[in-house]
Design an enzyme around this catalytic site. Structure first.
Site, mmCIF file in Angstrom:
data_model
loop_
_atom_site.group_PDB
_atom_site.id
_atom_site.type_symbol
_atom_site.label_atom_id
_atom_site.label_comp_id
_atom_site.label_asym_id
_atom_site.label_seq_id
_atom_site.Cartn_x
_atom_site.Cartn_y
_atom_site.Cartn_z
ATOM 1 N N ASP A 133 46.938 43.580 42.203
ATOM 2 C CA ASP A 133 46.992 42.181 41.757
ATOM 3 C C ASP A 133 46.518 41.233 42.869
ATOM 4 O O ASP A 133 45.769 40.289 42.615
ATOM 5 C CB ASP A 133 48.416 41.803 41.330
ATOM 6 N N GLU B 186 41.441 46.636 38.798
ATOM 7 C CA GLU B 186 41.131 48.071 38.674
ATOM 8 C C GLU B 186 40.324 48.547 39.876
ATOM 9 O O GLU B 186 40.557 49.642 40.397
ATOM 10 C CB GLU B 186 40.383 48.361 37.370
HETATM 11 ZN ZN LIG Z 1 46.987 48.428 37.610
#
Ligand SMILES: [Zn+2]
Length: 706
Positions: free
Chosen positions: A609, A545
């Site tokens: 990621d 995030e």
């Molecule tokens: Zn995401």
């Protein structure tokens, strides 16, 4: 539920069709990267022995027959995949976003059942939940009512005689029935990207029954077959409105042709991720200028918000400049049929059993789910999304006690500090841009668990006897809640996800990360877990995030959430180059024969990621500098457990249909790629698991953005 907001970046996309499914044997995976050369033979790894039940749970999910340097996802998840079956009512089911969601849903069910049975103290919260649950679970009453509760809505369509009356009916229906989305286009409310302290109305493309323009426009046999099946489905469903089979077939053909015209003027999904392209604060006058013939004031008056004035953003101007022409060349009976169909398909899940089942039949073709979820589960989902902060109050009391928030905040502190500490090592970033990036990171706020102030549902009136009326009332309530705030200051304390959901998000307009209590649970987090597992689990979600604030879209918003250029041009160009590496990598992934990922659509998530695993691992190492924890599993060190904990949050079964669907509509890569690709490009992983150059999990040309 489709993610409607343009700006919010959730951890994963929950598709409305998520309630359905299919079963599939564990698939044999191909190597994660293209670097497949015969490397050195697999290392002999020591036998692993668990020290306690938590360790035993980790080991039970592992498949020790797989070499972790060949396919880490398969190694971490193979045991779980073998023991776990994809439930018949799910298109996708994971160790986290499946098993955990089931556990959360069971808690919600109990809360709702108790509220309906008037157990304990019956305050206004329980009363409202009980009323909703009673009506939703009363399938006999819903069946008996049949299509009748929908008739008053459907009958409004007969008022459509020309373009002005069409816009009047659409405006009325958007506010009173669809809650913003619906026929022709979507209308919703969000902070202004360039003045994020103020809410503005947002108009965007929409209005189709299939979830993406590709399903109308692609000409491969699979897509064409699906479109034919959709047309048959529309005809079958229109039968419930009393159409003759011939009439329904003829109307379905015209409805699909009309929706195809809407698809033709829609932008590709990947373009909607571009915050600059979708920022066009034209106001109502600007919208009228795009197509002078469409009577927009009539629409806004019927919507109930005729004073929007300048506070209207047009996300997709090219769509709105062509929409009027598409409408004008369509016959009135076709527009009426299209409106009736759009109403019916929206209401279908809340109608009688035969309609729900007919609706599911097509959902099943789309997602591969084999059977409908039990009614209680469908009612729980409706309550969680529609009354999230009511049902969430009891949920957090039960599932989010003790020191969870404190532990999570400590972890975020470490992940953020590690992200910042890593910035000077990024050679592509100049000192000025770096200083501003650090400012942005320091300004970022976090919300953990549940809102500080619960939302007031006082104006939402529910009935114990009319389930459909409750569903409609919920949508109307939500729309009024949002639209009443147009031109007013933004409520930064507000949450955009219910507390009991297994998900998280970054909101670039507020520069905040939000972690609902629903995901602060095993396998992502537990106050009882070793910190290696917590950092690999929820810590990676935190890093993910955080990185969204700096992905290809999020990086365009500054520390205060303002969309503006704050990068030095050279850094911007180098960022794009680095992002290209990631885009190309995922463009090359074939999830099923002939089904490829869209590197542009998934770029933001993939960058998050890549950055997330790096920040979380560095955060863990930082935490370790002053603390040590006992070995959880003999034969496995903390670094290895970190990566295992990460991968095991993503173990997933999924139908082929669902994989195919998500390749088109989901901005997230599939779970296997979410694990294997970032790890195979991350030196910290290579070292921890001793994956030598030349093994599939050690890419020769590693991409790195953050
Ligand atoms: Zn995401």
């Amino acid at each position: 539920m489709h993610v409607r907001r343009l700006a919010l970046v959730p951890l994963l996309l929950s598709v409305a069709c998520d309630r359905q499914t299919g079963s599939q044997p564990p698939k044999t995976t191909d190597p994660a990267t293209s670097t497949t050369t015969a490397g050195p033979p697999p290392l002999q790894r020591p036998t692993m022995v668990a020290r306690d039940p938590i360790g035993a749970g980790v080991l039970a999910a592992v498949d020790t027959n797989v070499d972790p340097c060949t396919d880490f996802y398969r190694y971490a998840c193979g045991g779980w995949m073998r023991k776990t079956k994809l439930p018949d009512d799910k298109p996708r089911y994971g160790r986290g976003f499946g098993e955990l969601a089931d556990r959360n849903n069971a808690v919600l069910r109990k809360i709702l059942e108790d509220a309906a049975a008037m157990k304990g103290k019956q305050g206004p919260v329980d009363a409202k939940l009980g009323t909703f649950w009673t009506a939703c679970m009363d399938e006999t009453a819903v069946d008996k009512a049949g299509i009748a509760p929908l008739v008053p809505v459907l009958s409004q369509v007969t008022a459509v005689k020309d373009e002005a009356s069409l816009m009047r009916v659409v405006g009325k229906l958007h506010a009173s029935f669809f809650g913003g989305g619906g026929p022709l286009f979507g209308l919703y409310v969000e902070p202004d990207s360039k003045r994020p302290d103020v809410y503005v109305a947002q108009a965007g493309q929409g209005g189709t029954g299939l979830p993406d323009r590709d399903f109308y426009l692609k000409t491969d046999p699979q897509s064409k077959g699906l479109l034919t099946a959709y047309e048959q489905h529309v005809a079958r469903m229109l039968g419930f409105l009393g159409e003759t089979p011939e009439g329904a077939t003829a109307q379905a053909s015209k409805i699909v042709a009309f929706e195809t015209e809407l698809a033709k003027i829609a932008l590709p999904r990947a373009d909607l991720r571009d915050p600059e392209k979708t920022y066009n604060l034209l106001g109502v006058a600007g919208l009228e200028a795009l197509d002078a013939k469409t009577p927009w004031p009539v629409y806004f008056e019927a919507l109930g918000y005729k004073k929007i004035g300048l506070d209207l953003n047009i996300a997709t101007p090219t769509y709105f400049s062509q929409l009027g022409e598409v409408v004008r060349k369509t016959e009135i009976p076709t527009l009426q049929a299209y409106l009736r169909w759009t109403i019916l398909r929206t209401a279908a899940p809340a109608l009688s059993k035969e309609i729900v089942e007919a609706d599911f039949k097509f959902t099943s073709a789309l997602t591969g789910a084999k059977q409908l979820s039990p009614r209680w589960e469908r009612c729980v989902l409706l309550a969680n999304y529609g009354l999230g902060e009511l049902v969430g109050q009891a949920f957090v009391k039960e599932r989010f006690a003790g020191d969870s928030k404190e532990v999570a905040l400590t972890m975020i502190g470490h992940v953020e500090a590690a992200f910042e500490a890593g910035l000077p090592a990024l050679s592509w970033m100049d000192p000025t841009t770096r200083t501003r990036a650090i400012e942005k990171m320091k300004a970022l706020t976090n919300k953990i668990g549940y809102p500080e102030k619960w939302r007031d549902y006082g104006k939402l009136k529910l009935s114990k006897k009319d389930h459909l009326a409750n569903v409609i009332a919920g949508r109307r309530f939500q729309f009024a809640h949002e639209a009443d705030r147009i031109s007013k200051p933004v409520d930064k304390a507000e949450w955009h996800m219910p507390p009991a959901i297994v998900n998280a998000y970054y909101n670039p307009l507020v520069n905040e990360m939000v972690f609902p209590a629903g995901i602060l649970q095993p396998p992502y987090f537990s106050a009882d877990f070793p910190m290696a597992m917590n950092f690999g689990g929820i810590g990676m979600v935190m890093g993910h995030e955080l990185t969204h604030g700096f992905d290809d879209s999020g990086r365009k918003f500054d520390a205060k959430g303002v969309l503006r250029e704050w990068w030095e041009p050279a850094a911007s160009a180098k960022f794009d180059e680095r992002a290209q590496c990631v885009e190309k990598l995922y463009d090359g992934v074939e999830v099923l024969p002939g089904v490829k990922l869209n590197g542009k659509l998934t770029l933001g998530e993939n960058i998050a990621d890549f950055g997330g695993i790096k920040a979380a691992f560095a955060g863990y190492k930082l935490w370790q500098t002053d603390k040590r924890e006992a070995e959880l599993i003999q034969g496995l060190n903390g670094d290895q457990l970190f990566f295992l904990g990460f991968a095991q949050g993503w173990c997933t079964h999924e139908t082929d249909e669902s994989q195919r669907l998500r390749a088109t509509i989901d901005s997230h890569s599939p779970p296997r790629e979410r694990v294997n690709l970032p790890l195979s490009h991350f030196p910290g992983f290579w070292d921890a698991w001793q994956c030598q150059a030349g093994t599939p999990m050690h890419s020769a040309n590693a991409c790195e953005v953050w």
